[in-house]
Design a protein around this motif. Structure first.
Motif: not given
Length: 359
Positions: A137-139, A150-153, A271-282
């Motif tokens: 999920t985008d958060v 900031r934006d994370y996945v 269920t863990l909820h782990l936020n990773v930095p969001k990267e540009a995909t296009g």
């Protein structure tokens, strides 16, 4: 975790004060004669690295402090379920044992060196546990507890836990980022980014990864690496509050090794909820269209109590500004090495499946 990661994690300054696992300690134990400092994390792999150094007593004068002396000529005995294994010296205080290990194995290590007391430790390799990504999920999340959103996945990763036992874990997230463009070369200002280098990522299932039709992989902009996590949405990792930030505390994890225990878990799965930095995909980069794919894999570690206490001590030491400036006590890092310092802690690791992020 491979041998290289183990070496990175076991690079620990020997000048740190390390004491026994008890809540109290005798300063005389660490201010007198030097001792053997032993670090080892046996796992289910076939290669185990042992790191040995000579401690520096805390009463050493600042003018006499030197680089910790690594013990490359020690006598090391390594027993796997009571059977002695061959130990090879690699130099610079490192020793290697090549033998297949499995969960439940008992490892006993003894190190001897002229002029130092013998050091000995025992550990058991725990059972393997895996975590699978069951959702993304985008958060937007607070980056460090002070209102900087900031934006994370957010990765939802589920694992099983036995509520009847006291268990200790760590989690890491691996990202596989592939950057593609139509020409294979991108001009941005005076810089040229192309695929003429050896930095392309490699994964355990590379044969299943193919470029999108009409695009070429730009190796210099692609990677596979461990991700630094934002933990604000995962209570097991004890995120900071605003008050914590105001008082100078930080929530740092040594070598991005995110430890936790199951003391608050009462069900067979979580269920863990782990936020990773969001990267540009296009989009457009320079004057060239680009296309990128990113996927994630969660690696779960089950670790011994001693390993957990050691990493917790390192995290507390790294994240307590008040202790750094003398306003509170710095927690001592524990040891289970009889006659010496350091720690020997078994662990097992389980890798989930790669999961593709869809923007």
């Amino acid at each position: 975790m491979n041998t290289t990661n183990i070496r990175n994690i076991l690079v620990v300054a020997a000048v740190l004060t390390t004491v026994s696992c008890e809540d109290h300690f005798d300063i005389g134990k660490i201010e007198g004669e030097p001792k053997i400092v032993m670090y080892c994390m046996p796992s289910c792999s076939d290669t185990t690295i042992i790191s040995l150094a000579e401690s520096i007593p805390v009463n050493t004068k600042p003018s006499e402090l030197t680089t910790p002396h690594r013990l490359s000529d020690a006598t090391v005995t390594y027993r796997l379920n009571g059977v002695e294994q061959k130990v090879e010296s690699l130099g610079k205080g490192e020793y290697r044992v090549v033998a297949k290990h499995k969960a439940g194995d008992v490892i006993r290590i003894k190190a001897s060196h002229a002029g130092l007391p013998d050091a000995e430790a025992v550990t058991v390799i725990p059972e393997t546990v895996e975590a699978e990504i069951v959702g993304m999920t985008d958060v937007r999340a607070d980056a460090d507890g002070d209102g900087d959103f900031r934006d994370y996945v957010q990765l939802a990763a589920r694992f099983n836990d036995d509520p009847k036992t006291k268990d200790y874990y760590a989690v890491r997230v691996m990202a596989d980022y592939r950057f593609y463009c139509k020409d294979g070369i991108i001009m941005v200002g005076d810089n040229i980014f192309d695929d003429d280098n050896d930095q392309a990522p490699t994964a355990d299932d590379d044969d299943q990864v193919t470029p999108p039709k009409g695009y070429y992989l730009v190796k210099s902009q692609s990677y596979i690496r461990w991700q630094e996590l934002n933990i604000q949405n995962e209570p097991l990792l004890k995120p900071l509050t605003n008050a914590d930030s105001d008082f100078g505390f930080e929530r740092n994890f040594y070598q991005n090794f995110y430890i936790f225990d199951d003391s608050s878990l009462h069900a067979p799965s979580y269920t863990l909820h782990l936020n990773v930095p969001k990267e540009a995909t296009g989009g457009i980069w320079g004057k060239e269209d680009f296309y990128a794919t990113i996927r994630y894999k969660v690696v779960m570690y089950k670790i011994s109590e001693t390993a957990y206490r050691f990493f917790k001590g390192m995290n507390d030491l790294n994240g307590n500004d008040f202790a750094t400036y003398g306003f509170s006590q710095i927690a001592a890092t524990p040891t289970n090495v009889e006659g010496g310092l350091g720690f020997v802690g078994g662990y097992s690791s389980g890798k989930g499946q790669w999961k593709q992020y869809e923007d």
